[in-house]
Write a protein that holds these residues in place. Structure first.
Motif, short mmCIF file in Angstrom:
data_model
loop_
_atom_site.label_atom_id
_atom_site.label_comp_id
_atom_site.label_asym_id
_atom_site.label_seq_id
_atom_site.Cartn_x
_atom_site.Cartn_y
_atom_site.Cartn_z
N ASN A 261 76.62 76.85 -25.69
CA ASN A 261 76.21 75.47 -25.96
C ASN A 261 74.73 75.22 -25.74
N GLY A 262 73.99 76.24 -25.34
CA GLY A 262 72.56 76.10 -25.15
C GLY A 262 72.19 75.12 -24.04
N LEU A 263 72.96 75.13 -22.98
CA LEU A 263 72.74 74.21 -21.86
C LEU A 263 71.81 74.81 -20.81
N ARG A 264 71.27 73.93 -19.98
CA ARG A 264 70.59 74.40 -18.78
C ARG A 264 71.69 74.75 -17.78
N TRP A 265 71.39 75.64 -16.85
CA TRP A 265 72.41 76.05 -15.88
C TRP A 265 72.91 74.87 -15.08
N ARG A 266 72.03 73.94 -14.73
CA ARG A 266 72.45 72.81 -13.91
C ARG A 266 73.33 71.83 -14.67
N ASP A 267 73.40 71.96 -16.01
CA ASP A 267 74.25 71.09 -16.81
C ASP A 267 75.65 71.66 -17.03
N ALA A 268 75.95 72.80 -16.43
CA ALA A 268 77.28 73.39 -16.56
C ALA A 268 78.31 72.49 -15.89
N PRO A 269 79.48 72.31 -16.49
CA PRO A 269 80.53 71.49 -15.86
C PRO A 269 80.92 72.04 -14.50
N ARG A 270 81.26 71.14 -13.60
CA ARG A 270 81.61 71.52 -12.22
C ARG A 270 82.82 72.44 -12.14
N GLU A 271 83.69 72.39 -13.16
CA GLU A 271 84.90 73.22 -13.15
C GLU A 271 84.57 74.72 -13.11
N TYR A 272 83.38 75.10 -13.54
CA TYR A 272 82.99 76.50 -13.50
C TYR A 272 82.38 76.91 -12.17
N GLY A 273 82.18 75.98 -11.30
CA GLY A 273 81.59 76.29 -10.00
C GLY A 273 80.13 75.90 -9.94
N PRO A 274 79.47 76.22 -8.83
CA PRO A 274 78.06 75.85 -8.67
C PRO A 274 77.18 76.52 -9.72
N HIS A 275 76.23 75.77 -10.25
CA HIS A 275 75.35 76.32 -11.28
C HIS A 275 74.50 77.47 -10.76
N LYS A 276 74.18 77.46 -9.48
CA LYS A 276 73.40 78.57 -8.91
C LYS A 276 74.21 79.86 -8.93
N THR A 277 75.51 79.77 -8.72
CA THR A 277 76.36 80.95 -8.80
C THR A 277 76.39 81.50 -10.21
N LEU A 278 76.52 80.62 -11.20
CA LEU A 278 76.53 81.06 -12.60
C LEU A 278 75.22 81.76 -12.95
N TYR A 279 74.11 81.14 -12.57
CA TYR A 279 72.81 81.71 -12.90
C TYR A 279 72.58 83.04 -12.18
N SER A 280 72.86 83.08 -10.89
CA SER A 280 72.58 84.31 -10.14
C SER A 280 73.47 85.46 -10.62
#
Length: 115
Positions: free
Chosen positions: A43-62
Motif C-alpha cells: 500500500n506504499g505506507l510509512r511504517w508508522r501508518d501500519a495498522p495496530r493489528e500487525y504490531g508495533p511499527h518499529k518491530t515491522l521496520y526492524s
C-alpha cells in the motif's frame, strides 16, 4: 479492519523454511510481522501508518531491515521461484507513448538552417 492482509497457513508453511532460526528470546509471531510488512509495502505506507493489528511499527521496520540485510527475502524469492519451473501468470505490457508530430524535429526551427 476488514481490508488487512494475512498470510494463510499454506503460505506460511511454504515460507517457514526461509525464516532465520530464533536464538535465545522467542521472536514475535512471524505471520503477523510478515503480513504487516507486505501490507505496508503493498500500500506504499510509512511504517508508522501500519495498522495496530500487525504490531508495533518499529518491530515491522526492524524485522524488514534486518531480514533484508540478511538476504531472507531474496532467498524466499529464489526458493519459491525454483519450486515452480513454469510461470502461472503472464504479464503483457500494452502501454505506449504517443509522440507529438513536432517531437522529431529536436529544436530545428523555421528560418534557421542547421548546415
Amino acid at each position: 479492519m476488514s481490508d488487512l492482509y494475512w498470510l494463510t497457513d499454506e503460505q506460511m508453511a511454504r515460507l517457514s523454511p526461509y525464516f532465520p532460526k530464533s536464538h535465545g528470546k522467542p521472536r514475535v509471531d512471524d505471520r503477523r510481522v510478515l503480513s504487516g510488512i507486505i501490507f505496508v509495502n503493498r500500500n506504499g505506507l510509512r511504517w508508522r501508518d501500519a495498522p495496530r493489528e500487525y504490531g508495533p511499527h518499529k518491530t515491522l521496520y526492524s524485522r524488514w531491515k534486518r531480514w533484508g540485510a540478511m538476504g531472507v527475502f531474496g532467498r524466499m524469492m529464489e526458493g519459491l521461484s525454483a519450486q515452480r519451473a513454469e510461470p502461472q501468470t503472464l504479464m503483457i505490457d500494452a502501454t505506449y507513448l504517443k509522440a507529438h508530430r513536432t517531437a522529431s524535429s529536436l529544436g530545428v526551427k523555421k528560418g534557421i538552417s542547421g548546415v
